[in-house]
Design an enzyme around this catalytic site. Structure first.
Site, PDB file in Angstrom:
ATOM      1  N   ARG A  12     -61.821 -23.184  11.024  1.00 15.43           N
ATOM      2  CA  ARG A  12     -60.183 -23.356  10.454  1.00 15.43           C
ATOM      3  C   ARG A  12     -59.005 -23.502  11.477  1.00 15.43           C
ATOM      4  NH1 ARG A  12     -57.587 -18.855   8.257  1.00 15.43           N
ATOM      5  NH2 ARG A  12     -59.204 -17.177   9.084  1.00 15.43           N
ATOM      6  N   ILE A  85     -56.904 -13.166  16.485  1.00 16.06           N
ATOM      7  CA  ILE A  85     -56.314 -12.745  15.297  1.00 16.06           C
ATOM      8  C   ILE A  85     -54.898 -12.185  15.582  1.00 16.06           C
ATOM      9  CG2 ILE A  85     -58.579 -12.090  14.211  1.00 16.06           C
ATOM     10  CD1 ILE A  85     -58.028  -9.234  15.156  1.00 16.06           C
ATOM     11  N   GLN A 144     -45.730  -7.781  19.314  1.00 20.99           N
ATOM     12  CA  GLN A 144     -47.080  -8.253  19.484  1.00 20.99           C
ATOM     13  C   GLN A 144     -47.469  -7.742  20.807  1.00 20.99           C
ATOM     14  OE1 GLN A 144     -46.863 -12.711  19.216  1.00 20.99           O
ATOM     15  NE2 GLN A 144     -47.923 -12.245  17.240  1.00 20.99           N
ATOM     16  N   TYR A 147     -51.119  -8.298  21.175  1.00 18.56           N
ATOM     17  CA  TYR A 147     -51.324  -9.865  21.099  1.00 18.56           C
ATOM     18  C   TYR A 147     -51.055 -10.363  22.185  1.00 18.56           C
ATOM     19  CZ  TYR A 147     -51.662 -14.726  19.329  1.00 18.56           C
ATOM     20  OH  TYR A 147     -51.940 -15.863  19.110  1.00 18.56           O
ATOM     21  N   GLY A 178     -47.886 -23.461  21.698  1.00 18.43           N
ATOM     22  CA  GLY A 178     -46.757 -22.811  21.086  1.00 18.43           C
ATOM     23  C   GLY A 178     -46.980 -22.480  19.476  1.00 18.43           C
TER      24      GLY A 178
HETATM   25  N1  LIG Z   1     -51.341 -20.975  15.359  1.00 19.13           N
HETATM   26  C1  LIG Z   1     -50.394 -20.739  16.348  1.00 19.13           C
HETATM   27  O1  LIG Z   1     -49.317 -21.034  15.964  1.00 19.13           O
HETATM   28  C2  LIG Z   1     -51.070 -20.237  17.602  1.00 19.13           C
HETATM   29  C3  LIG Z   1     -50.022 -20.238  18.619  1.00 19.13           C
HETATM   30  C4  LIG Z   1     -50.760 -19.922  19.964  1.00 19.13           C
HETATM   31  C5  LIG Z   1     -51.973 -19.484  19.977  1.00 19.13           C
HETATM   32  N2  LIG Z   1     -52.912 -19.556  18.913  1.00 19.13           N
HETATM   33  C6  LIG Z   1     -54.239 -19.133  19.165  1.00 19.13           C
HETATM   34  O2  LIG Z   1     -54.961 -20.330  18.750  1.00 19.13           O
HETATM   35  C7  LIG Z   1     -56.429 -19.538  18.233  1.00 19.13           C
HETATM   36  C8  LIG Z   1     -56.476 -20.139  17.114  1.00 19.13           C
HETATM   37  O3  LIG Z   1     -55.492 -20.019  15.922  1.00 19.13           O
HETATM   38  P1  LIG Z   1     -55.200 -20.292  14.454  1.00 19.13           P
HETATM   39  O4  LIG Z   1     -53.844 -20.267  14.186  1.00 19.13           O
HETATM   40  O5  LIG Z   1     -56.051 -21.750  14.383  1.00 19.13           O
HETATM   41  O6  LIG Z   1     -56.007 -19.232  13.558  1.00 19.13           O
HETATM   42  P2  LIG Z   1     -56.490 -18.995  12.200  1.00 19.13           P
HETATM   43  O7  LIG Z   1     -55.913 -20.271  11.404  1.00 19.13           O
HETATM   44  O8  LIG Z   1     -56.086 -17.908  11.577  1.00 19.13           O
HETATM   45  O9  LIG Z   1     -58.201 -19.261  12.374  1.00 19.13           O
HETATM   46  C9  LIG Z   1     -58.674 -18.162  13.042  1.00 19.13           C
HETATM   47  C10 LIG Z   1     -60.279 -18.531  13.244  1.00 19.13           C
HETATM   48  O10 LIG Z   1     -60.742 -17.465  14.252  1.00 19.13           O
HETATM   49  C11 LIG Z   1     -61.940 -17.042  13.485  1.00 19.13           C
HETATM   50  N3  LIG Z   1     -62.065 -15.703  14.010  1.00 19.13           N
HETATM   51  C12 LIG Z   1     -61.384 -14.749  13.856  1.00 19.13           C
HETATM   52  N4  LIG Z   1     -61.646 -13.504  14.230  1.00 19.13           N
HETATM   53  C13 LIG Z   1     -63.143 -13.714  14.660  1.00 19.13           C
HETATM   54  C14 LIG Z   1     -64.052 -13.047  15.168  1.00 19.13           C
HETATM   55  N5  LIG Z   1     -63.883 -11.583  15.473  1.00 19.13           N
HETATM   56  N6  LIG Z   1     -65.198 -13.599  15.703  1.00 19.13           N
HETATM   57  C15 LIG Z   1     -65.442 -15.072  15.342  1.00 19.13           C
HETATM   58  N7  LIG Z   1     -64.449 -15.832  14.544  1.00 19.13           N
HETATM   59  C16 LIG Z   1     -63.139 -15.088  14.707  1.00 19.13           C
HETATM   60  C17 LIG Z   1     -61.755 -17.205  12.165  1.00 19.13           C
HETATM   61  O11 LIG Z   1     -62.802 -17.228  11.267  1.00 19.13           O
HETATM   62  P3  LIG Z   1     -62.866 -17.125   9.617  1.00 19.13           P
HETATM   63  O12 LIG Z   1     -62.500 -18.500   9.251  1.00 19.13           O
HETATM   64  O13 LIG Z   1     -64.205 -16.375   9.449  1.00 19.13           O
HETATM   65  O14 LIG Z   1     -61.512 -15.854   9.249  1.00 19.13           O
HETATM   66  C18 LIG Z   1     -60.760 -18.677  12.162  1.00 19.13           C
HETATM   67  O15 LIG Z   1     -62.092 -19.452  11.963  1.00 19.13           O
HETATM   68  C19 LIG Z   1     -56.111 -18.121  18.122  1.00 19.13           C
HETATM   69  O16 LIG Z   1     -56.639 -17.719  19.508  1.00 19.13           O
HETATM   70  C20 LIG Z   1     -54.678 -17.988  18.286  1.00 19.13           C
HETATM   71  O17 LIG Z   1     -54.329 -16.604  18.989  1.00 19.13           O
HETATM   72  C21 LIG Z   1     -52.477 -19.849  17.689  1.00 19.13           C
END
Ligand SMILES: NC(=O)c1ccc[n+]([C@@H]2O[C@H](COP(=O)([O-])OP(=O)(O)OC[C@H]3O[C@@H](n4cnc5c(N)ncnc54)[C@H](OP(=O)(O)O)[C@@H]3O)[C@@H](O)[C@H]2O)c1
Length: 240
Positions: A12, A85, A144, A147, A178
């Site tokens: 995802r 997460i 956060q 986080y 970001g």
């Molecule tokens: N979106 C942003 O703006 C943003 C900004 C900065 C950093 N990030 C970082 O980028 C990364 C991805 O974020 P995203 O926004 O793409 O998140 P997301 O859309 O919520 O997707 C999270 C993914 O991580 C998986 N996951 C969660 N907990 C897990 C665990 N314990 N073991 C294995 N897989 C796990 C989920 O699996 P399921 O599908 O099975 O739930 C999903 O595939 C994260 O580390 C986040 O902190 C995101």
């Protein structure tokens, strides 16, 4: 030689974009996920990328999951520690469980995934570890504390491990996105999201594919001189 990549949280959001970019670039790819079966099945159907379910917060499960991936695709050359997460709350309301869940997944998850793969990478004298931290690990964010602490920890982990891996041909780098338009950010109430966008100089959220391009660059054989670095991709929101 076709290299093998393993992307945690690879079904995802940002992780899915990373898995797809790596596959399109010719790598063998395995995508891990935690429990959203529907999203994983859809992702597998649309991309043909193999999916594997386990929690990065569980060391034994990581060891077993990696064993399965390597049996199917061969030794993992590229690890993308992307799974993450949020459990947001102001600190005075934050529960020990909210603290632990985020630290266990977003920080200890990096240890749990990297540690079992490290000996093989050292032996083969090649490895690419790419950790996904966050702007909020660089600048801190109210609501956060859990986080921000975990994501700042990811940066320290990267810098320490880069020094250990260098002589063995293993690079370790961290990408700090970001705000990116994924489920994680779309779950934020719209008025709050509008306020966030107003603080981003480029005037929009990032695309998951823009973070994937950073990872693709760091994953390549040609990026061997880049290690211990923090690659910031945040639309100019926070300049380090
Ligand atoms: N979106 C942003 O703006 C943003 C900004 C900065 C950093 N990030 C970082 O980028 C990364 C991805 O974020 P995203 O926004 O793409 O998140 P997301 O859309 O919520 O997707 C999270 C993914 O991580 C998986 N996951 C969660 N907990 C897990 C665990 N314990 N073991 C294995 N897989 C796990 C989920 O699996 P399921 O599908 O099975 O739930 C999903 O595939 C994260 O580390 C986040 O902190 C995101």
């Amino acid at each position: 030689m076709t290299r093998t990549a393993l992307v945690t949280g690879g079904t995802r959001g940002i992780g899915a974009a990373i898995s797809i970019a790596l596959k399109d670039a010719g790598y063998k790819v395995a995508a891990n996920y935690a429990g959203n079966e529907e999203a994983a099945a859809r992702f597998r159907g649309e991309t043909g990328i193999a999916v594997y379910k386990w929690s990065v917060a569980d060391y034994e499960a990581c060891t077993e999951g990696i064993r399965q991936v390597e049996a199917a695709l061969g030794p993992v050359d590229i690890l993308v520690n992307n799974a993450g997460i949020t459990r947001d709350a102001m600190f005075h309301k934050m529960t020990p469980q909210q603290w632990r869940e985020v630290i266990d997944t977003n920080l200890t998850g990096l240890f749990n995934m990297t540690h079992p793969l490290w000996p093989g990478m050292r032996e083969r004298k090649f490895g690419r570890i790419i950790n996904i931290s966050s702007i909020n690990g660089q600048k801190g964010q109210a609501g956060q504390a859990n986080y921000s602490a975990a994501k700042a920890g990811d940066i320290g982990f990267t810098k320490a491990l880069a020094q250990e891996g260098a002589r063995a041909g293993i690079t370790v780098n961290v990408v700090c996105p970001g705000y990116v338009a994924t489920d994680m950010v779309m779950a934020v109430p719209e008025p709050v999201r509008e306020k966030i966008i107003a603080q981003i100089p480029v005037g929009r959220l990032g695309e998951a594919s823009e973070i994937a391009r950073c990872v693709l660059f760091l994953a390549s054989d040609e990026a061997g001189f880049i290690t211990g670095s923090t690659l910031t991709a945040n639309g100019g929101q926070y300049l380090t």
